[in-house]
Design an enzyme around this catalytic site. Structure first.
Site, PDB file in Angstrom:
ATOM      1  N   GLU A 262     -38.439  68.505 -14.657  1.00 11.94           N
ATOM      2  CA  GLU A 262     -38.282  69.887 -15.094  1.00 11.94           C
ATOM      3  C   GLU A 262     -38.477  69.981 -16.598  1.00 11.94           C
ATOM      4  O   GLU A 262     -38.097  69.063 -17.318  1.00 11.94           O
ATOM      5  CB  GLU A 262     -36.882  70.402 -14.710  1.00 11.94           C
ATOM      6  CG  GLU A 262     -36.663  70.494 -13.213  1.00 11.94           C
ATOM      7  CD  GLU A 262     -35.290  71.063 -12.847  1.00 11.94           C
ATOM      8  OE1 GLU A 262     -34.549  71.470 -13.772  1.00 11.94           O
ATOM      9  OE2 GLU A 262     -34.967  71.110 -11.655  1.00 11.94           O
ATOM     10  N   HIS A 280     -34.699  76.575 -11.204  1.00 11.22           N
ATOM     11  CA  HIS A 280     -33.328  76.117 -11.462  1.00 11.22           C
ATOM     12  C   HIS A 280     -32.410  77.311 -11.770  1.00 11.22           C
ATOM     13  O   HIS A 280     -31.772  77.384 -12.824  1.00 11.22           O
ATOM     14  CB  HIS A 280     -33.301  75.120 -12.611  1.00 11.22           C
ATOM     15  CG  HIS A 280     -32.172  74.135 -12.503  1.00 11.22           C
ATOM     16  ND1 HIS A 280     -32.300  72.813 -12.832  1.00 11.22           N
ATOM     17  CD2 HIS A 280     -30.886  74.275 -12.093  1.00 11.22           C
ATOM     18  CE1 HIS A 280     -31.152  72.186 -12.638  1.00 11.22           C
ATOM     19  NE2 HIS A 280     -30.268  73.069 -12.186  1.00 11.22           N
TER      20      HIS A 280
END
Length: 530
Positions: A262, A280
């Site tokens: 990420e 997220h």
């Protein structure tokens, strides 16, 4: 006054909590992404409040000379090197309950989205199409939901799923069948969960035991048509294998809020049909963001001002109420350990602690940590309750505890025994009603010794002249005795003396005591009584 740095975006209300509690706080969210500047300034602070942008690396911790606590506003602490923090003696806290409901709700929402193909249906309709027959979904009612990790968030998911009339099974080796049943789920092993589940949702931290838990092999064991939801941590699912099984039709759909890397700008799952992806967002509600920020500010303030430890990942939690009651006992545990540490020159193999009476009902994990820290500080003064248990484990020292009901004249006491290859050495202590710790037994010999900053310990045969030799030698060399305690096993046998003096005993005075030939052992001791 403690000083805290906020290096990520926390609400102004949270920052104000620090100020209202009398803590100096610097709100500098730009530092979270500037590791060099953070390393430059971190040495000024006692506390560091962060979210996910700040990476607390060994380099940062090495520069953090005064740091006592790191508070993460949220659950995940992957951005903190907890092993390095523990070795440094820095407490790492998180806020596991502030975004618990929010994350669980997101998992349920993702389950609905993948069951009814809502994102694709929405995009199609926005494009002016009317593809009603294309988006055939499935109901959640009467389906089996397999939860991997049924802790705080997983428990909320189970509760919501039962409200949707789903059958809930769970794999969690850390919880008993009874505990899982209390959460409304049936405890099963992992293979059973994979084989029976229509939906699988993950709610476990990313540790060695859970990394890639939905591996290619395990994904192959799932029921055909299963749907996978991951709102926990990237790295729990083999994303490439999942993509292949989605393309083959074995997996009917997947919904992911977290990814192995990420920010996720490229991923084998992107672009596949019936794959729902969000960036997220599990904790991304205004309520959760505010809750975790307020919680971390309160927790850090409590620790810095009162010693209360809440939601720590590398130290036993101690409530504010416990801290008040246990303060003198924690000090005693530290003194007992420090006495043993200063007396022991050879490697320690085991540490055994006996807790008797009222103290046996206290937070024994915290007391044990204090005792171990006291032992370790004799060699390394920078060791504290956070780092000591880790150091003991690294050295292969076995730590055991025993508790018992009141067994003697004292309402409660602690007895510490250390085992080396050469001998066992023990000391006992209690806390009197005035809140002052006392030594009450050394080597099985009963005493009543006040603990001072500077002390002298001697052993000898019980014979005339010992008190005179000690008094004359100390007084003749300008060492003033504040308190003098004697004890013996029996007449004419082994005896000990513990002197509390006003200043450190000089080496030449110790040498003169040795020259008398009366003493088997003489040791000057120092204690932190502040």
């Amino acid at each position: 006054m403690p000083k805290v740095l906020v290096s990520d975006k926390l609400s102004e209300t949270a920052v104000q909590i620090f100020r209202d509690r009398g803590i100096e706080v610097d709100f500098r969210p730009e530092l979270g992404k500037d590791k060099d500047k953070l390393a430059e300034v971190i040495g000024e602070y006692d506390g560091l409040a962060i979210r996910s942008a700040t990476k607390v690396t060994p380099t940062i911790l090495e520069a953090a000379k005064n740091l006592k606590v790191i508070g993460r506003a949220g659950i995940g602490t992957d951005n903190v090197d907890k092993a390095a923090a523990s070795k440094k003696g820095v407490i790492v806290m998180n806020t596991p309950f502030g975004n618990m409901v929010t994350t669980a709700e997101h998992a349920i929402a993702m389950m609905f989205a993948v069951a009814r193909q809502i994102p694709e249906a929405s995009a199609s309709t926005h494009a002016g199409k009317w593809e009603k027959s294309k988006f055939m979904g499935v109901e959640l009612t009467n389906k089996t939901l397999g939860i991997i990790g049924i802790g705080n968030i997983g428990g909320v998911v189970a509760d919501r799923a039962r409200g949707l009339k789903m059958k809930v099974i769970a794999y969690d080796p850390t919880l008993s069948e009874e505990k899982i049943a209390q959460k409304g789920a049936e405890k099963v092993d992992l293979d059973t969960l994979l084989a029976r589940s229509d939906f699988i949702t993950l709610h476990t931290p990313l540790i060695d035991a859970t990394r890639n838990i939905l591996s290619r092999e395990n994904l192959g064991k799932t029921k055909k048509g299963v749907r996978i939801v991951n709102c926990a941590r990237g790295g729990l699912v083999d994303e490439a294998a999942l993509a292949e099984l989605l393309q083959s039709g074995h997996v009917a759909g997947a919904a992911l809020d977290v990814f192995a890397e990420e920010p996720a700008t490229e991923n084998p799952l992107f672009g596949l049909p019936n794959v729902v992806c969000t960036p997220h967002l599990g904790a991304a509600t205004s309520e959760a963001q505010e809750n975790v920020a307020l919680q971390v500010a309160e927790q850090m303030s409590d620790y810095l001002l009162t010693g209360a430890v809440t939601n720590a990942l590398n130290m036993p939690s101690v409530t504010a109420e416990e801290a008040k009651v246990m303060g003198p006992w924690i000090k005693l545990a530290d003194h007992l350990g420090n006495f043993i540490g200063q007396m022991t020159d050879e490697p320690i193999k085991a540490i055994n602690l006996l807790y008797d009476g009222v103290v046996s009902q206290m937070n024994l994990e915290a007391l044990t940590s204090a005792s171990v820290a006291g032992i370790m500080k004799a060699v390394n003064p920078e060791v504290n309750m956070v780092s000591a248990p880790l150091i003991a484990k690294e050295r292969g020292i076995k730590i055991s505890t025993t508790k018992q009901d009141k067994s003697g004249a004292f309402e409660g006491y602690i007895k510490l025994t250390v085992v080396t290859a050469e001998r066992e050495r023990s000391i006992g202590g209690t806390v009197f009603s005035d809140g002052k710790p006392r030594f009450i037994q050394i080597k099985g010999i009963n005493i009543d010794a006040e603990i001072g900053q500077h002390m002298l310990y001697t052993t000898n045969r019980d014979e005339p002249g010992i008190i005179g030799a000690l008094g004359q030698t100390m007084g003749g060399n300008g060492v003033n005795i504040a308190n003098f305690t004697l004890g013996r096993s029996k007449a004419g046998a082994e005896a000990i003396a513990l002197l509390y003096v006003d200043a450190p005993v000089p080496e030449d005075v110790i040498a003169k005591l040795h020259q008398t030939g009366l003493f088997q052992q003489i040791r000057a001791l120092e204690f932190d009584v502040g």
